[in-house]
Design a protein around this motif. Structure first.
Motif, PDB file in Angstrom:
ATOM      1  N   TRP A 225     -85.221 -19.708  16.847  1.00 27.07           N
ATOM      2  CA  TRP A 225     -85.829 -20.651  17.794  1.00 27.07           C
ATOM      3  C   TRP A 225     -86.423 -19.840  18.933  1.00 27.07           C
ATOM      4  O   TRP A 225     -85.827 -18.876  19.411  1.00 27.07           O
ATOM      5  CB  TRP A 225     -84.784 -21.604  18.352  1.00 27.07           C
ATOM      6  N   ILE A 226     -87.594 -20.238  19.394  1.00 27.47           N
ATOM      7  CA  ILE A 226     -88.215 -19.570  20.534  1.00 27.47           C
ATOM      8  C   ILE A 226     -88.527 -20.600  21.614  1.00 27.47           C
ATOM      9  O   ILE A 226     -89.083 -21.661  21.337  1.00 27.47           O
ATOM     10  CB  ILE A 226     -89.475 -18.771  20.134  1.00 27.47           C
ATOM     11  N   THR A 227     -88.105 -20.284  22.820  1.00 25.46           N
ATOM     12  CA  THR A 227     -88.420 -21.101  23.987  1.00 25.46           C
ATOM     13  C   THR A 227     -89.633 -20.449  24.643  1.00 25.46           C
ATOM     14  O   THR A 227     -89.550 -19.338  25.158  1.00 25.46           O
ATOM     15  CB  THR A 227     -87.230 -21.143  24.968  1.00 25.46           C
TER      16      THR A 227
ATOM     17  N   ARG B  30     -81.448  -8.366  33.366  1.00 30.78           N
ATOM     18  CA  ARG B  30     -82.240  -7.751  32.309  1.00 30.78           C
ATOM     19  C   ARG B  30     -81.537  -7.869  30.960  1.00 30.78           C
ATOM     20  O   ARG B  30     -82.160  -8.038  29.941  1.00 30.78           O
ATOM     21  CB  ARG B  30     -82.522  -6.272  32.612  1.00 30.78           C
ATOM     22  N   THR B  31     -80.205  -7.803  30.958  1.00 24.81           N
ATOM     23  CA  THR B  31     -79.448  -7.922  29.719  1.00 24.81           C
ATOM     24  C   THR B  31     -79.586  -9.329  29.146  1.00 24.81           C
ATOM     25  O   THR B  31     -79.759  -9.513  27.961  1.00 24.81           O
ATOM     26  CB  THR B  31     -77.963  -7.599  29.961  1.00 24.81           C
ATOM     27  N   VAL B  32     -79.540 -10.342  29.991  1.00 23.94           N
ATOM     28  CA  VAL B  32     -79.644 -11.728  29.541  1.00 23.94           C
ATOM     29  C   VAL B  32     -81.006 -11.997  28.921  1.00 23.94           C
ATOM     30  O   VAL B  32     -81.118 -12.693  27.931  1.00 23.94           O
ATOM     31  CB  VAL B  32     -79.373 -12.698  30.719  1.00 23.94           C
ATOM     32  N   SER B  33     -82.062 -11.437  29.484  1.00 20.97           N
ATOM     33  CA  SER B  33     -83.405 -11.702  28.976  1.00 20.97           C
ATOM     34  C   SER B  33     -83.863 -10.653  27.960  1.00 20.97           C
ATOM     35  O   SER B  33     -85.043 -10.549  27.674  1.00 20.97           O
ATOM     36  CB  SER B  33     -84.398 -11.792  30.135  1.00 20.97           C
ATOM     37  N   ALA B  34     -82.940  -9.892  27.418  1.00 23.67           N
ATOM     38  CA  ALA B  34     -83.292  -8.831  26.479  1.00 23.67           C
ATOM     39  C   ALA B  34     -83.881  -9.368  25.180  1.00 23.67           C
ATOM     40  O   ALA B  34     -84.541  -8.641  24.458  1.00 23.67           O
ATOM     41  CB  ALA B  34     -82.074  -7.972  26.176  1.00 23.67           C
ATOM     42  N   ASP B  35     -83.645 -10.645  24.857  1.00 23.30           N
ATOM     43  CA  ASP B  35     -84.175 -11.203  23.620  1.00 23.30           C
ATOM     44  C   ASP B  35     -85.549 -11.834  23.806  1.00 23.30           C
ATOM     45  O   ASP B  35     -86.027 -12.531  22.938  1.00 23.30           O
ATOM     46  CB  ASP B  35     -83.186 -12.207  23.019  1.00 23.30           C
ATOM     47  N   GLU B  36     -86.198 -11.573  24.922  1.00 23.29           N
ATOM     48  CA  GLU B  36     -87.547 -12.082  25.136  1.00 23.29           C
ATOM     49  C   GLU B  36     -88.504 -11.267  24.262  1.00 23.29           C
ATOM     50  O   GLU B  36     -88.445 -10.046  24.240  1.00 23.29           O
ATOM     51  CB  GLU B  36     -87.948 -11.977  26.599  1.00 23.29           C
TER      52      GLU B  36
ATOM     53  N   LYS C  78     -95.076 -15.691  24.048  1.00 24.79           N
ATOM     54  CA  LYS C  78     -94.021 -14.922  24.685  1.00 24.79           C
ATOM     55  C   LYS C  78     -92.898 -15.903  24.984  1.00 24.79           C
ATOM     56  O   LYS C  78     -93.140 -17.002  25.478  1.00 24.79           O
ATOM     57  CB  LYS C  78     -94.527 -14.284  25.976  1.00 24.79           C
ATOM     58  N   GLY C  79     -91.682 -15.521  24.640  1.00 26.02           N
ATOM     59  CA  GLY C  79     -90.571 -16.420  24.904  1.00 26.02           C
ATOM     60  C   GLY C  79     -89.231 -15.821  24.520  1.00 26.02           C
ATOM     61  O   GLY C  79     -89.151 -14.700  24.009  1.00 26.02           O
ATOM     62  N   ASN C  80     -88.204 -16.574  24.788  1.00 28.59           N
ATOM     63  CA  ASN C  80     -86.840 -16.149  24.485  1.00 28.59           C
ATOM     64  C   ASN C  80     -86.460 -16.627  23.096  1.00 28.59           C
ATOM     65  O   ASN C  80     -86.571 -17.805  22.790  1.00 28.59           O
ATOM     66  CB  ASN C  80     -85.862 -16.707  25.522  1.00 28.59           C
ATOM     67  N   VAL C  81     -86.005 -15.689  22.263  1.00 27.05           N
ATOM     68  CA  VAL C  81     -85.643 -15.995  20.889  1.00 27.05           C
ATOM     69  C   VAL C  81     -84.128 -16.074  20.766  1.00 27.05           C
ATOM     70  O   VAL C  81     -83.405 -15.237  21.298  1.00 27.05           O
ATOM     71  CB  VAL C  81     -86.189 -14.925  19.918  1.00 27.05           C
ATOM     72  N   GLU C  82     -83.682 -17.101  20.071  1.00 25.98           N
ATOM     73  CA  GLU C  82     -82.261 -17.315  19.824  1.00 25.98           C
ATOM     74  C   GLU C  82     -82.110 -17.743  18.370  1.00 25.98           C
ATOM     75  O   GLU C  82     -82.903 -18.537  17.874  1.00 25.98           O
ATOM     76  CB  GLU C  82     -81.758 -18.413  20.755  1.00 25.98           C
TER      77      GLU C  82
END
Length: 98
Positions: free
Chosen positions: A88-90, A21-27, A77-81
């Motif tokens: 950037w959003i995946t 859950r911590t890894v995907s917190a930037d979704e 919906k995606g992961n933002v970095e």
């Protein structure tokens, strides 16, 4: 003995779930207008949300959004970095809302 072993498995599973859950917190879920990028660009497209511009990664999902939702309003919906000040959003899912 069996009881302790089961507790150890439960605790290890909960720790693993917390780390996941911590890894995907930037979704995130963003809503904006898609603008397809040039063929030689590093991104597949951009999505403007207010004054913030997100670049879509040039993977299969990013290319699909660029092709099918050009100049349309979408919910992505995606992961933002953030890299060098650029967001950037995946893309994990996309829905055209307009």
């Amino acid at each position: 003995m069996f009881r302790r072993a089961m507790w150890a498995v439960v605790v290890a599973s909960l720790i693993g779930l917390a780390v996941t859950r911590t890894v995907s917190a930037d979704e995130r879920m963003i809503t904006g207008i898609v603008t397809a990028a040039a063929a030689d660009a590093k991104e597949a497209a951009t999505v403007k949300v207010g004054n913030v511009v997100y670049k879509l990664t040039k993977d299969e999902n990013g290319k699909k959004v660029a092709a099918e939702a050009k100049d349309k309003k979408v919910e992505i919906k995606g992961n933002v970095e953030e890299k060098d000040g650029v967001k950037w959003i995946t893309v994990t899912s996309c829905k055209i809302v307009e």
